[in-house]
Design a protein around this motif. Sequence first.
Motif, short mmCIF file in Angstrom:
data_model
loop_
_atom_site.label_atom_id
_atom_site.label_comp_id
_atom_site.label_asym_id
_atom_site.label_seq_id
_atom_site.Cartn_x
_atom_site.Cartn_y
_atom_site.Cartn_z
N LEU A 2 9.63 -4.64 11.37
CA LEU A 2 10.42 -3.37 10.86
C LEU A 2 9.33 -2.75 9.63
N PHE A 3 8.58 -3.90 9.11
CA PHE A 3 7.50 -3.43 8.16
C PHE A 3 6.59 -4.36 7.96
N ALA A 4 5.42 -3.80 7.45
CA ALA A 4 4.38 -5.12 7.35
C ALA A 4 4.62 -5.81 5.98
N GLN A 5 4.12 -7.04 6.10
CA GLN A 5 4.33 -7.98 5.13
C GLN A 5 3.59 -7.67 3.90
N GLN A 6 2.14 -7.42 4.40
CA GLN A 6 1.12 -7.56 3.27
C GLN A 6 0.02 -6.65 4.08
N ASP A 7 -0.63 -5.87 3.24
CA ASP A 7 -1.68 -4.97 3.48
C ASP A 7 -3.14 -5.89 3.32
N THR A 8 -3.86 -6.22 4.20
CA THR A 8 -5.14 -6.83 4.05
C THR A 8 -6.39 -6.08 4.18
N ARG A 9 -6.13 -4.79 4.19
CA ARG A 9 -7.60 -4.08 4.15
C ARG A 9 -8.22 -3.88 2.81
N ALA A 10 -9.51 -3.75 2.80
CA ALA A 10 -10.13 -3.58 1.53
C ALA A 10 -9.63 -2.77 0.53
N ASP A 11 -9.09 -1.43 1.14
CA ASP A 11 -8.85 -0.28 0.37
C ASP A 11 -7.30 -0.12 0.12
N GLY A 12 -6.59 -1.22 0.62
CA GLY A 12 -5.20 -1.55 0.41
C GLY A 12 -4.77 -1.00 -1.17
N PRO A 13 -3.44 -0.75 -0.89
CA PRO A 13 -2.61 -0.53 -2.37
C PRO A 13 -2.73 -1.52 -3.42
N SER A 14 -2.58 -1.03 -4.60
CA SER A 14 -2.66 -2.09 -5.69
C SER A 14 -1.40 -2.98 -5.64
N ILE A 15 -0.18 -2.77 -5.01
CA ILE A 15 0.85 -3.31 -4.94
C ILE A 15 0.71 -4.22 -3.64
N GLY A 16 0.66 -5.44 -3.61
CA GLY A 16 0.00 -6.23 -2.53
C GLY A 16 0.89 -6.63 -1.26
N SER A 17 2.07 -6.29 -1.57
CA SER A 17 3.40 -6.80 -0.46
C SER A 17 4.69 -6.11 -0.56
N ILE A 18 5.33 -6.26 0.20
CA ILE A 18 6.85 -5.45 0.36
C ILE A 18 7.74 -6.05 -1.01
N GLU A 19 7.53 -7.45 -1.03
CA GLU A 19 7.93 -8.06 -2.36
C GLU A 19 7.74 -7.53 -3.64
N GLU A 20 6.40 -7.28 -3.78
CA GLU A 20 5.88 -6.92 -4.88
C GLU A 20 6.39 -5.28 -5.32
N LEU A 21 6.38 -4.41 -4.22
CA LEU A 21 6.93 -3.37 -4.38
C LEU A 21 8.22 -3.24 -4.83
N GLY A 22 9.09 -4.24 -4.21
CA GLY A 22 10.52 -4.15 -4.47
C GLY A 22 10.81 -4.55 -5.94
N LYS A 23 9.81 -5.61 -6.24
CA LYS A 23 10.22 -5.98 -7.85
C LYS A 23 9.58 -4.76 -8.71
#
Length: 377
Positions: A2-23
């Motif tokens: 349904l959605f990715a759990q975490q972005d592992t790219r070097a240029d990924g967002p400062s918010i590191g996971s769905i849970e962090e975004l939700g927080k």
Amino acid sequence: MLFAQQDTRADGPSIGSIEELGKALFFDANLSRNRTQSCSTCHAPEAGFTDPRNNGFDDPVSRAVSLGDDGTSIGDRNAPTASYARFSPKFHLREDGEYVGGQFWDGREADLEGQAGGPPLNPIEMGMASKEDVVARLQENADYVAAFKVYFGDSIFEDPQAAYGAMTKSIAAFERTDEFAPFDSRYDRYLKGEVKFTKQEELGRTLFFSDQFSNCNECHQLRQIPGAERETFTNYEFHNIGTPVHTAVRAANGSGERFADLGLLANTAVSSVEHAGKFRVPTLRNVAVTGPYMHNGVFKDLRTVVAFYNQYNTTAESAKINPETGRPWGRTQFPRTLSVEELTVGPALDDQRIDALVAFLKTLTDARYEHLLEGKR
């Protein structure tokens, strides 16, 4: 997925996971009309994920119901704890004809995602006019935009409905973390042999799980074996326990004596009048630090709640009096749908046993909130 759990790219967002975004979203007051209120306003982590604010009214209205983003509106229901909410099953009708699960007091949202999407659009809560307006607020935050695109797709903001849904999924993901359900209370430590109960707490535990001496576990035990680990202390059913009308709240919010909170019957999926006045059985986790109590916040003290239940099992005149007011308990608006069978299980409780049950209920407090308990050990 349904959605990715975490972005592992070097240029990924400062918010590191769905849970962090939700927080981040959970604590963001910019998602309310006047930018004054977030999910955490009414579900504060430091207060057992309930609303600790004085709503501007004197007792008994203060803290019974929450104040909205507009600074004036109050509703008719107490903000339930978000602790352990992830364990409520999706709202459904069982084979025996009873409704179970869902979120909110009436189960009107099937799951955490649905619950997260309600308050931002509620005119007496966060007060946003539309999903489109909420999504526009989201796009004001560059970190959100980057995270949403990584976790939900580059085109997520092209469809406001989808973007709003992504927001609710993120908040729900945060609410499913162990921050909301650590299972580390004194009771949990007792089960592991890490602490010993006092004689009073042990008596309360015995009474609570006994079908012969109390009616507590009729509704507040989910697992078949009493004392099983990770017990949430609710069966997620809906019952009318005869909670009296909170007349002071009705006067304060202008709904008046004639207004009737239909409870489960207010859920659009429910149509039979036999369910009027029923409310979802709440978890007892953190109950000692998340008052006031009942769906309308009518009782301030936990001992009052136990005494209220006890009235159904005794003919003593003293049991008919609310100790907080010195007057009779007050009327319920739906006497025909009372859960009489569940309410009348077990004999009357004397003061010693009422106190023991309260002592046991205090042991269900998460470790992070134990300092809030009266009479620190």
